[in-house]
Write a protein that holds these residues in place. Structure first.
Motif, short mmCIF file in Angstrom:
data_model
loop_
_atom_site.label_atom_id
_atom_site.label_comp_id
_atom_site.label_asym_id
_atom_site.label_seq_id
_atom_site.Cartn_x
_atom_site.Cartn_y
_atom_site.Cartn_z
N VAL A 1 37.43 37.10 39.77
CA VAL A 1 38.90 37.06 39.75
C VAL A 1 39.44 37.47 41.12
N PRO A 2 40.09 36.57 41.86
CA PRO A 2 40.55 36.90 43.19
C PRO A 2 41.95 37.52 43.23
N VAL A 3 42.76 37.27 42.22
CA VAL A 3 44.14 37.74 42.20
C VAL A 3 44.44 38.26 40.80
N LEU A 4 45.01 39.46 40.73
CA LEU A 4 45.42 39.98 39.42
C LEU A 4 46.93 40.06 39.40
N ASP A 5 47.59 39.07 38.87
CA ASP A 5 49.04 39.14 38.79
C ASP A 5 49.45 40.16 37.75
N THR A 6 50.72 40.59 37.83
CA THR A 6 51.14 41.64 36.91
C THR A 6 51.49 41.10 35.53
N GLY A 7 51.76 39.81 35.43
CA GLY A 7 52.11 39.27 34.12
C GLY A 7 51.50 37.90 33.90
N ALA A 8 51.53 37.45 32.63
CA ALA A 8 50.92 36.17 32.29
C ALA A 8 51.59 35.02 33.05
N ARG A 9 52.91 35.12 33.18
CA ARG A 9 53.61 34.02 33.85
C ARG A 9 53.25 33.98 35.34
N GLY A 10 53.03 35.13 35.92
CA GLY A 10 52.61 35.17 37.32
C GLY A 10 51.26 34.49 37.52
N SER A 11 50.35 34.73 36.59
CA SER A 11 49.03 34.11 36.68
C SER A 11 49.11 32.60 36.57
N THR A 12 49.93 32.15 35.63
CA THR A 12 50.09 30.71 35.48
C THR A 12 50.60 30.10 36.78
N THR A 13 51.57 30.78 37.41
CA THR A 13 52.10 30.29 38.68
C THR A 13 51.01 30.24 39.73
N THR A 14 50.19 31.27 39.80
CA THR A 14 49.10 31.29 40.77
C THR A 14 48.18 30.10 40.56
N PHE A 15 47.89 29.83 39.30
CA PHE A 15 46.96 28.75 38.99
C PHE A 15 47.59 27.37 39.22
N VAL A 16 48.85 27.23 38.80
CA VAL A 16 49.48 25.91 38.84
C VAL A 16 50.12 25.62 40.19
N GLU A 17 50.86 26.58 40.71
CA GLU A 17 51.62 26.32 41.94
C GLU A 17 50.79 26.57 43.19
N ARG A 18 50.01 27.65 43.19
CA ARG A 18 49.22 27.97 44.38
C ARG A 18 47.88 27.25 44.36
N LYS A 19 47.58 26.64 43.22
CA LYS A 19 46.32 25.89 43.08
C LYS A 19 45.09 26.76 43.34
N ILE A 20 45.18 28.00 42.95
CA ILE A 20 44.03 28.90 43.11
C ILE A 20 43.30 28.99 41.78
N GLY A 21 41.97 28.93 41.81
CA GLY A 21 41.16 29.15 40.62
C GLY A 21 40.71 27.88 39.93
N ASP A 22 39.59 28.03 39.21
CA ASP A 22 39.05 26.92 38.43
C ASP A 22 39.47 27.00 36.98
N VAL A 23 39.72 28.21 36.52
CA VAL A 23 40.06 28.38 35.11
C VAL A 23 41.07 29.51 34.96
N LEU A 24 42.05 29.25 34.11
CA LEU A 24 43.07 30.25 33.81
C LEU A 24 42.88 30.72 32.37
N LEU A 25 42.76 32.02 32.18
CA LEU A 25 42.71 32.55 30.81
C LEU A 25 44.15 32.71 30.35
N ALA A 26 44.50 32.00 29.28
CA ALA A 26 45.92 31.99 28.93
C ALA A 26 46.12 32.01 27.42
N TRP A 27 47.32 32.44 27.06
CA TRP A 27 47.76 32.25 25.70
C TRP A 27 47.66 30.76 25.37
N GLU A 28 47.31 30.45 24.15
CA GLU A 28 47.22 29.05 23.76
C GLU A 28 48.56 28.35 23.94
N ASN A 29 49.64 29.04 23.55
CA ASN A 29 50.96 28.40 23.66
C ASN A 29 51.35 28.16 25.12
N GLU A 30 50.97 29.11 26.00
CA GLU A 30 51.25 28.92 27.42
C GLU A 30 50.45 27.75 27.97
#
Lengths: 278, 339, 272
Positions: free
Chosen positions: B193-222
């Motif tokens: 894990v290279p980045v630990l965002d403070t919230g779930a939405r922050g992580s999603t942004t890191t994964f989607v907008e910054r294009k960082i990471g191969d896999v995002l652990l997320a709520w199913e609804n998210e």
């Protein structure tokens, strides 16, 4: 040396301004801040010390103060250059630059953080080139320093600018007519006058950077022990409903900051005394 | 003199604002729902539906104000005086905290509504980039070297705690219930894990907008929200063999509703979550409905997998929090080891 | 060529360095904000800003600044007069205390008001019994903003007043002017630039403050959101373009204030 509380002066208003200043300061700052100490009182001195000296806390302090110091240093150097260019020279776009200096203050820190992350992330428009050079911008202490440099930029420029503007031209002209070189004049005539302002700006930028949260949180990466800033640690404690732990770390930050500020103010006093401007 | 005038003027303004704040119009009822981050879309739709329902039933207009944020932060705000009529948070732990630290609601709050006061459930899934280039299928793929995993910080995010516990549950199951091995597993996972965002939405942004990471652990609804709305065709959902049944609970804040005189409508609001309409809205927002009939209808949408539960496998939130996420818990130990 | 300047080459070097640094740290983020704000077109931009929640957030932001800035201005003038004109014991400490809010992390600045006025706070019960809501309501937002912007004006004025010295005031007083008259006719004109800068800095910070306000706001849509918080909400709803649109208002606001400042400066100069 007089032992009196206040040196006599023919200027009026000492009691009024002193009273009001202390009253307002207490009401807005001191009483609310004292709540931190009030809250920590529930801890034993040992618990207090343990939280304060935990490796994780120390790492966070080191990171927060280190990056703040670096960014304030960068701002001190470039802030003086910018202020100098703005006051002394005319060049295209000068008005725009002058107007934009305050931008970091107006931009909500969260937006700054998002914008800077967007720029300096490995796929960002600046980060891409940094990555080519093998430098990681976002999610490293460098990224934190970048964000802090951004938020602290206006301080040095804005404290130095008015002093440069008010600078009596006769001083320089006199120095020049007495045969001083330009560099000598800058070093011996101009610099002493602006030095206190530079120091003030440095201190303000530093102080602002130490506690910065909103902009850093996006760009830092928040890895424990590596890129976890002290304010985040406070948030983490709060998240566990641990108010005493949170306020302990806050007090640690506060004391260190206060020490820095006091030292800077003292140093500044020395400076202005030494050069005897007033 | 002048200073004094100015000061008293502003003081008057301050006092004025204070008095204005609690006043509310008589013909309209206002509720405040204090919720966590990923429920924004859900409650936007739900509030509208409930307002219609309530207006038809009683003839009173009801406006539901929303406050969203990290679950723990929101719980703390209610403890500190945020005037929530209902709380709809990510973990029972956060509502427990409200009950423990204040007398806003009784300690047995979770027994007052059916299904542990959780009208909908969710789980933790993987979100991967299109075509799943790293071939991620299950939890053990996450600890492979070179796989970059994005998850928020369990210390600050409720969702991240579900992530962590799901991984822990998987490791225990595949490691003969050996806790040392589970810790090793989590340690290897967080090394990726290279980045630990403070919230779930922050992580999603890191994964989607910054294009960082191969896999995002997320709520199913998210994850569904991302796949269907944020980046159509760019992401895929991978459902692991085992995950945790995430139960986000809801509760009435008794003292606040009594003070506001909103008990009846607030209670109806929560109960409406359990009705067919409420469940349908939850399902449409990718929350797993509890109601059999609605669940049947949306069966195709939700993959079947093995669930562990917080009460069954971890002995409840109090124990899980203490063991894993409190200071010097297993999460902290991982980072001391990773040093 | 005047003796007050440097050789052309050095001038160009300094200007280049200044502009380059500026571009890297200020212009790029600014461009980034506006680029994202308009990424979905002008209609979308306007629609975002006309949203009732956005308007409510703007109103809250303006009210906050309208209370915080004048209070801190009065304080700033009083404090800088005190610091610059008099020598007294404990002045260094007082000066450091005035700076203190700047070095307090925004997270803490919000937290202290929760500890004081929150339901579990020192005054929580007393306020609760009287149904007075301070935190998670506008007064808390205003208080936190005042706290955060507390030293902004004072910090601008102190160096200017110090550089000014006491001679002019002393002369006026010796010639028989009253204290207030001296203050209004001698001191104020001398420090008006500092005051302006201070107001602008203070106002900008008051409108842009995020961290502290975020802690005390409660984030109730349309009720206790300021513009910066509204930006965060939109961002967290994955409405990136809308978030940057709201952010661009704050950026624009800053630019407009700064343009106004330049205009006022011009007018004052002509007066002389």
């Amino acid at each position: 040396m007089s032992r009196r509380f206040v040196e006599p002066s023919i200027l009026p208003g000492f009691s009024l301004t002193f009273g009001f200043t202390v009253f307002y300061l207490s009401l807005i700052v001191l009483i609310p801040l004292s709540m931190l100490f009030f809250k920590t009182a529930s801890l034993s001195p040992r618990e207090f010390w343990e939280i304060l000296t935990a490796t994780r806390t120390l790492a966070a302090y080191r990171l927060s103060f280190g990056t703040a110091f670096a960014s304030a240093g960068i701002n001190a150097v470039f802030g003086v250059i910018i202020a100098w260019a703005l006051v002394r020279y005319s060049f295209p776009g000068k008005r725009i630059i002058d107007a934009l200096v305050d931008f970091p203050l107006a931009l909500p820190t969260a937006v700054a953080g998002i914008a800077l992350t967007e720029l300096y992330a490995p796929n960002g428009s600046v980060g891409r080139y940094l990555a080519l050079a093998g430098i990681k911008g976002a999610f490293t202490p460098l990224g934190i320093t970048i964000a802090l440099t951004f938020v602290g930029l206006p301080f040095v420029v804005r404290t130095v600018e008015p002093v440069l503007e008010e600078l009596d031209p006769q001083l320089e002209e006199a120095a020049a007519s007495l045969g001083a070189s330009r560099w000598y004049t800058i070093k011996k005539v101009i610099f002493p006058v602006i030095a206190p302002a530079v120091l003030t700006g440095f201190t303000l930028a530093f102080a602002r950077a130490v506690g910065e949260y909103g902009s850093v949180i996006f760009i830092a990466g928040n890895m424990p022990m590596k890129t976890e800033i002290a304010p985040l640690l406070i948030m983490t404690k709060l998240e566990q409903y641990d108010y005493a732990g949170a306020t302990t770390i806050a007090i640690g930050m506060l004391l260190i900051s206060f020490f820095f500020l006091a030292a800077a103010n003292f140093f500044q006093w020395q400076l202005s005394r030494k050069y005897g401007k007033v | 003199m002048l200073l004094k005038k100015l000061y008293s003027f502003t003081a008057a303004v301050l006092v004025g604002l204070t008095l204005v704040a609690p006043a509310s119009a008589a013909e309209k009822v206002t509720l405040l729902n204090v919720s966590y981050d990923p429920t924004r879309e859900l409650y936007q739709a739900f509030n509208k539906s409930f307002a219609d329902y309530w207006y038809k039933k009683t003839g009173t207009a009801v406006e539901v104000n929303q406050s969203h944020g990290g679950s723990g932060k929101q719980g703390r705000a209610v403890i500190d005086g945020l005037q929530a009529d209902v709380v709809t948070l990510a973990l029972a732990y956060d509502i427990d905290a409200i009950a423990q630290k204040t007398n806003l609601l009784p300690k047995n709050w979770q027994t007052r509504l059916s299904n542990n006061s959780t009208p909908y459930t969710s789980t933790i899934v993987f979100l991967v980039r299109k075509g799943n280039p790293k071939g991620i299928k299950d939890w053990n793929d996450l600890i492979k070297p070179g796989v970059v995993v994005i998850t928020p910080n369990p210390k600050t995010s409720g969702g991240a705690r579900w992530n962590y516990l799901a991984a822990w549950g998987y490791a225990l199951k595949h490691g003969n219930n050996d806790e040392a091995k589970a810790k090793e597993f989590l340690s290897a996972l967080f090394k990726n894990v290279p980045v630990l965002d403070t919230g779930a939405r922050g992580s999603t942004t890191t994964f989607v907008e910054r294009k960082i990471g191969d896999v995002l652990l997320a709520w199913e609804n998210e994850a569904y929200l991302v796949v269907n709305q944020l980046g159509k065709g760019e992401y895929e959902i991978v459902t692991p063999s085992l995950s945790i049944l995430a139960e986000p609970p809801v509760a009435l804040v008794d003292r606040n509703v009594d003070r506001h005189g909103t008990r009846q409508v607030a209670q109806a609001y929560l109960e409406y979550l359990y009705t067919e309409e409420g469940q349908e809205i939850a399902a449409q927002n990718y929350y797993r409905p509890r109601l059999e009939s609605v669940a049947k209808k949306h069966e195709a949408q939700f993959a079947k997998l093995e669930f562990i539960t917080i009460d069954g496998d971890f002995g409840g939130w109090q124990k899980a929090q203490q063991k894993h996420f409190a200071d010097k818990g297993t999460f902290d130990e991982i980072y001391q080891v990773n040093q | 060529m005047s003796v007050r300047t440097e050789p052309r080459s050095i001038r160009i070097l300094i200007i280049t360095v200044a502009v380059a640094f500026f571009a890297l740290f200020l212009v790029l983020p600014l461009v980034c904000v506006f680029q994202n704000a308009f990424s979905k077109g002008l209609t979308f931009y306007v629609k975002t800003l006309q949203h009732p929640d956005a308007l409510a957030a703007m109103r809250m932001t303006v009210i906050t600044a309208l209370v915080a800035v004048p209070l801190n201005l009065v304080f700033g003038v009083a404090a800088s007069w005190l610091i610059a004109k008099f020598d007294f014991k404990g002045k260094d400490i007082l000066l450091s205390l005035i700076d203190l809010p700047l070095s307090v992390s925004p997270v803490i600045s919000g937290l202290v008001f929760i500890l004081l006025f929150g339901a579990q706070g020192l005054l929580g019960e007393w306020l609760g019994d009287r149904n007075i809501q301070i935190v998670f309501a506008p007064p808390g937002i205003i208080l936190a903003t005042i706290f955060v912007t507390f030293p902004m004006v004072a910090r601008e004025l102190i160096p200017v007043m110090k550089a000014q010295g006491n001679e002019e005031e002393e002369a006026a007083l010796t010639l028989g002017a009253s204290g207030w008259r001296t203050f209004w006719l001698v001191t104020i004109p001398n420090i008006r630039w500092g005051i302006l800068y201070g107001i602008i800095l203070c106002n900008a910070r008051a409108m842009g403050e995020f961290g502290a306000v975020s802690v005390v706001s409660g984030h109730i849509r349309g009720l206790t959101n300021t513009l910066p918080l509204h930006v965060e909400i939109l961002y967290n709803e994955y409405q990136f373009a809308a978030a940057f649109a709201a952010a661009s208002v704050l950026a624009l606001l800053a630019i407009v204030t700064l343009v106004a400042k330049t205009a006022v400066e011009g007018m004052m100069r002509r007066e002389h």
